[in-house]
Design a protein around this motif. Structure first.
Motif, short mmCIF file in Angstrom:
data_model
loop_
_atom_site.label_atom_id
_atom_site.label_comp_id
_atom_site.label_asym_id
_atom_site.label_seq_id
_atom_site.Cartn_x
_atom_site.Cartn_y
_atom_site.Cartn_z
N ARG A 200 33.07 40.49 32.57
CA ARG A 200 34.08 40.04 33.52
C ARG A 200 34.29 41.01 34.68
NH1 ARG A 200 39.02 37.54 29.81
NH2 ARG A 200 37.74 35.96 28.73
N ASP A 201 33.70 42.17 34.61
CA ASP A 201 33.88 43.18 35.66
C ASP A 201 32.80 43.09 36.74
OD1 ASP A 201 36.06 44.16 34.30
OD2 ASP A 201 34.86 45.60 33.14
N ALA A 202 31.85 42.19 36.59
CA ALA A 202 30.77 42.04 37.56
C ALA A 202 30.54 40.57 37.84
CB ALA A 202 29.49 42.71 37.06
N THR A 203 29.95 40.30 38.99
CA THR A 203 29.64 38.94 39.41
C THR A 203 28.13 38.76 39.42
OG1 THR A 203 31.62 38.82 40.79
CG2 THR A 203 29.89 37.23 41.24
N LEU B 122 33.70 46.30 43.66
CA LEU B 122 33.25 45.09 43.00
C LEU B 122 31.72 45.07 42.95
CD1 LEU B 122 33.76 42.26 41.77
CD2 LEU B 122 33.68 41.36 44.11
N ALA B 123 31.15 44.94 41.75
CA ALA B 123 29.71 44.92 41.57
C ALA B 123 29.21 43.48 41.52
CB ALA B 123 29.32 45.65 40.30
N VAL B 124 28.17 43.19 42.28
CA VAL B 124 27.56 41.87 42.33
C VAL B 124 26.06 42.03 42.11
CG1 VAL B 124 27.14 39.81 43.71
CG2 VAL B 124 29.30 41.03 43.93
N ARG B 125 25.52 41.26 41.18
CA ARG B 125 24.10 41.30 40.87
C ARG B 125 23.49 39.93 41.21
NH1 ARG B 125 23.89 44.34 34.93
NH2 ARG B 125 25.11 46.18 35.56
N MET B 126 22.36 39.97 41.87
CA MET B 126 21.70 38.73 42.28
C MET B 126 20.29 38.70 41.71
SD MET B 126 23.03 37.98 46.16
CE MET B 126 22.01 39.21 46.94
#
Length: 638
Positions: free
Chosen positions: A541-544, A510-514
């Motif tokens: 939709r594949d990343a948060t 799961l990829a998460v970008r901040m």
């Protein structure tokens, strides 16, 4: 109320003579008969002296009538009437003297208002009443005596002093179920409450009995009792927010027990297969509680009305019940204990007798107990070994494996600063949080508050999140807490490029970008590679995406984010414009606005959280490793 026939090791104390006490020590019930026997010869002589002139006047009147001298009757009849009146008055006076005089101890209601009260014998220490023949001063004896008492059948009859008949036992369940204790300053209210609660704790284990202490006299009254293993909460008027949480918790516990009773189809909690511990709520100085938090007094009224069947009892202590205890509460406070009061009206309101107003100030602890049927005068026993008995209860609980049996009913409010080690000390941990982070994408980033208890705040990394707040409120602290939690959970954490501050990846991909300070790229009119990259990530939709902005003006909910974390402002309208519910905005305190890292999470519900704050060394290392320019709005590294 129950009296035993024998008081163990009670020293003899001379009693003050009162109305009804005889010189030879005979029982007052036989006093009228003894007086009649002593007065029989004297009464006969007095009767003869009054009745002899009557017979003389009658004889003279008869002779005048026989001789026909009717006019002489005018001299005889007045004397005859006077003699008859004197004899009748004498007989009535003798009968009044033979009536028994009321004993102010056994019948305070019938005693004259100025009748002196008898002195009850000096009571032995409370530990002697609880454990006769046991030297409680020795630690090994104290906890063993408590263990023995806990293994016996449950008993809520507490020996708290002595009365004229011996040991005085106060039964809350039998005479209550709720109690009202009244007395002026220095009368011994706090000592009575301490002895009463300590006696109950020494007779019942934490699995049968729990306490909640509400001390509105400064916090010193229950300092020792709060260490009992039975205590599930103790608050004072020094922290009103904590006291409000206690009242909310009691209301929540009452509803929980109502559901238990309804689910099992029984009338009371005592009929349940595994009944919860009986909960006794002790309030010291109810008038101060009503003055400080009047909006929450209704919760105590509900407890008094419904607590009997739910295993919840109430003990209220106040200096004067006049105007403080409502009629709804008085209807359920059957057991009244009245120590010394200043006027007879207060005494009459409590026990139906002015006797408590005549208690001497030199006799603190002397009181009257009334349960509607009996009125008993007693003297509360002192307790010189309270710390020793509390330690004995703690050791007995460890010995029997009950040291964790009493679960805290409520917790303190959110702390102003907290880190992971502080959460461990508070016991607010997410069991298996690392596994949840790997499989369920939950990260333990702070502490949440549901208004009653503190719970771990687990951030679901599968949903876009907007962090909104002014500069210096702790937005970067929140992002840093997320990055640190991800690293503890085994995630891959890298420094981002372009508009991204951190790039996270979970073990399952799961990829998460901040992004910090994302106001510029969130503007609908913004253009350029950074703005385009940010918009594409929000639509993917594949990343948060977790982003922090200083204004909610360009945040579109729920298109861009399904969760909002709002750092509150001092103005309610500004908080509502950010998306905070109006009720939540109205309940904010000054601490919620001023504390860095304090935010309101708005998703399915709205609740406050406190993000973890790294220590200075950790914050410096993280800032150097991840984002050297991302700590601009972090106040003091928090």
């Amino acid at each position: 109320m129950r009296h035993s026939a024998h008081t163990p090791r009670r020293p003899e104390c001379p009693r003050r003579r009162s109305h009804g006490d005889s010189d030879d020590g005979h029982d007052t019930a036989a006093e009228p008969r003894r007086r009649r026997r002593e007065r029989s010869p004297q009464s006969l002589l007095i009767s003869v002296s009054y009745l002899a002139p009557v017979f003389s006047q009658l004889a003279m009147a008869g002779m005048m009538i026989a001789m026909g001298n009717w006019w002489f009757l005018g001299f005889v009849v007045p004397g005859l009437i006077g003699s008859l009146a004197s004899g009748a008055a004498m007989i009535m006076s003798m009968r009044r003297q033979e009536e028994p005089v009321a004993n102010p101890l056994t019948d305070p209601l019938a005693a004259p208002s100025d009748a002196p009260l008898p002195i009850v014998a000096e009571p032995p220490p409370e530990e002697t009443l609880l454990f006769p023949g046991v030297k409680v001063a020795r630690p090994q004896h104290a906890w063993r005596a408590v263990v023995h008492a806990w293994l016996l059948p449950p008993s809520f009859d507490a020996p708290i002093g002595v009365c004229a008949d011996g040991v005085f036992t106060l039964g809350l369940l039998r005479s209550g179920p709720h109690a009202l204790v009244a007395g002026t300053t220095g009368s011994g209210k706090s000592i009575l409450l301490e002895v009463w609660c300590l006696a109950l704790a020494c007779r019942n284990p934490p699995r049968r009995l729990n306490f909640v202490f509400l001390d509105f006299k400064g916090g010193a009254a229950f300092r020792e009792l709060s260490r009992l293993p039975h205590c599930v909460g103790c608050v004072s008027d020094l922290d009103i927010a904590h006291a409000v949480r206690a009242l909310r918790a009691m209301e929540n516990e009452m509803h929980r027990r109502e559901r238990l009773v309804a689910e099992h189809g029984v009338a009371t909690t005592d009929e349940l297969p595994d009944p919860p511990p009986r909960l006794i709520v002790v309030v010291d100085e109810f008038a101060a509680l009503r003055q400080r938090i009047p909006d929450y007094v209704d919760r105590l009224i509900s407890l008094a009305s419904l607590g009997r069947s739910l295993g919840m009892n109430l003990i209220i202590c106040t200096q004067s019940p006049q105007g403080q205890v409502t009629a709804d509460m008085k209807a359920n406070l059957n057991l009244n204990v009245c120590l010394r009061v200043r006027d007879a009206f207060q005494s009459g309101e409590m026990i139906g007798s002015p006797a408590a107003a005549r208690i001497s100030p030199r006799e603190p602890g002397t009181a009257f107990a009334s349960d509607g049927a009996d009125l008993t005068m007693f003297r509360c026993a002192p307790c010189g070994c309270t710390p020793r008995l509390v330690d004995g209860c703690l050791r007995a609980a460890r010995f029997l494996g009950m040291d964790g049996a009493a679960r805290r009913l409520f917790s303190a409010p959110l702390p102003r600063r907290i880190d992971m080690r502080g959460a461990l000390r508070l016991g607010v941990t997410a069991a298996g949080a690392g596994q949840d982070a790997r499989c369920g994408h939950l990260l333990h980033v702070g502490i949440a508050d549901d208004g009653i208890r503190l719970e771990p705040f687990l951030l679901d990394m599968r949903a876009n999140t907007a962090i909104i707040g002014a500069s210096g409120r702790g937005k970067t602290t929140a992002l840093l807490a997320v990055a640190e939690a991800a690293r503890r959970a085994g995630w891959r954490v890298e420094t981002g490029t372009g508009c991204w501050t951190w790039l996270l990846e979970s073990p399952d991909g799961l990829a998460v970008r901040m992004a910090d300070d994302a106001d510029a790229v969130l503007d609908p009119l913004a253009s350029g590679p950074r703005a385009d990259d940010f918009r594409q990530a929000l639509a993917c939709r594949d990343a948060t995406v977790i982003f922090a902005v200083s204004s909610a003006r360009h945040v579109r909910y729920p298109e861009q984010c399904t969760r909002r974390i709002l750092f509150p402002l001092a103005d309610k309208s500004s908080n509502v414009m950010m998306g905070m519910p109006s009720q939540t905005a109205s309940s904010l305190t000054d601490d919620d606005v001023r504390t860095p890292g304090r935010a309101i999470v708005v998703d399915e519900a709205a609740y406050p959280v406190q993000f973890f704050a790294p220590d200075a060394r950790q914050a410096q290392a993280t800032a150097h490793e991840y984002a050297p320019d991302a700590l601009d709005d972090t106040p003091g590294g928090v």
